[in-house]
Design a protein around this motif. Sequence first.
Motif: not given
Ligand code: P53
Length: 476
Positions: A18, A131, A176, A179, A313-314, A348, A374, A429, A431-432, A437
């Motif tokens: 990344q 990844f 992860e 996932n 994250y959420m 999120w 993270e 990012s 995911g996207t 982002k």
């Molecule tokens: P991005 C999904 C849900 C939670 C974490 O994500 C995730 C994802 C995948 O998108 O990924 C982790 O960049 C991952 C990182 C990633 C980061 O969260 O989609 O370990 O590589 O960049 C944030 O906003």
Amino acid sequence: MSGFKADFMWGGAVAAHQLEGGWQAGGKGVSVADVMTAGAHGVAREITDGVIAGKNYPNHDAIDFYHRYKDDIKLFAEMGFKCFRTSIAWTRIFPLGDEAQPNEAGLQFYDDLFDECLKYGIEPVITLSHFEMPYHLVTEYGGWRNRKLIDFFVRFARVVFTRYQHKVKYWMTFNEINNQANYHEDFAPFTNSGLKYQPGEDREPVMYQAAHYELVASALAVKAAREINPELQLGCMIAMCPIYPLTCAPDDMMMAMNAMHRRYWFTDVHVRGKYPQHLLNYFARRGFELDITEEDCQALTEGCVDYIGFSYYMSFATQATADNPELDYDESKSLVSNPYVQKSDWGWQIDPVGLRYSLNWFWDHYQLPLFIVENGFGAIDVRENDGAVNDQYRIDYLAAHIREMKKAVVEDGVDLMGYTPWGCIDLVSAGTGEMKKRYGFIYVDKNNDGSGTLTRSPKKSFSWYQNVIQTNAEYL
Ligand code: P53
């Protein structure tokens, strides 16, 4: 009860694919991240058959950390980082993945990178597979659906443990790994395991098989690390999104419990070295016949992890529905919106309390040291005319999470090793595939279309985080 330990590992986290760029530099091979185009919120990244001319592959150049890491690490040192979590791009070490000998230029790159960190007293924290597995292992072997990948991964792990054992103490095996519980979408199975499905294929057992081989590979790597150097600390890495019941109706509660089972059994295997009975019973009910040998089970018991690394994250929420009498969890269908929390621009759910809950959940289940590797807020940053980025929303998000983290440590007695916010410098990012982002304390002048000078500049959150580290989060 003064708060975080004196040697608390404050830092930041990234992943090679990344931010490094240099996708063919120093003999690097093509990874799964190199065949994914840019998407957007609600627009999936396209997974192409190899690299196709004319498509936009944002990971190819990323933010050019490969050439600029010295300047970037200097900024991390200025913030006071005690540690820096990144990954070793497997394709720099084994460009195809199945070679007998590693690529020296790739090994040298990480020697130099780790030396640069250590120069400032920043301890590297390393993920082995984030990844970015070799794409050749997808086309030639079908990714992790093939048992042969265990040997390739363990060879890679042995090479890097041996080479860096005196520079890197903290490791994690698969980023992860859970996932892929979201197996109906194409993204996670591909990024986690290099899985591409046949049309009409029953995806679920394929996911369980791939995850099993990864868990065996992880255990064998842990065992190898201990043989190479008993000082090394090996962790798993789990994407923690705790799943709440939408209401206190008993069936909603059971639905949430089942959902937690389906998303977090991976941790049971990493930590306890065996499958939870609920999952074995589920395999039997669904008629999944997996290739799990006695030798595998033995390996799992011999490679239990030392600590649990996780991202947060959420939180999620779920609900029982009449068309699902078994209360089975299907991540692509079973999630509902939580009316009590806000959402980011990418949908999120923002839930700092969920971090305290998650820390307690892990601690109650496993009693292993925890490492938040993270956490962060992906947002659209606006640069003012003078170049400043006033990312107060990011400060608010992180401060709220650190406050909850502190309660988990001080009030609940959780053993927490450290905290490395995600994307401490703006990056692509996962995911996207977007640049917009952003998560960083450091702004990188690069746009979704690839334009920009790549210049780095501290955001408002930079000095805020510097102060958090300096005071060990005494005042928030
Ligand atoms: P991005 C999904 C849900 C939670 C974490 O994500 C995730 C994802 C995948 O998108 O990924 C982790 O960049 C991952 C990182 C990633 C980061 O969260 O989609 O370990 O590589 O960049 C944030 O906003």
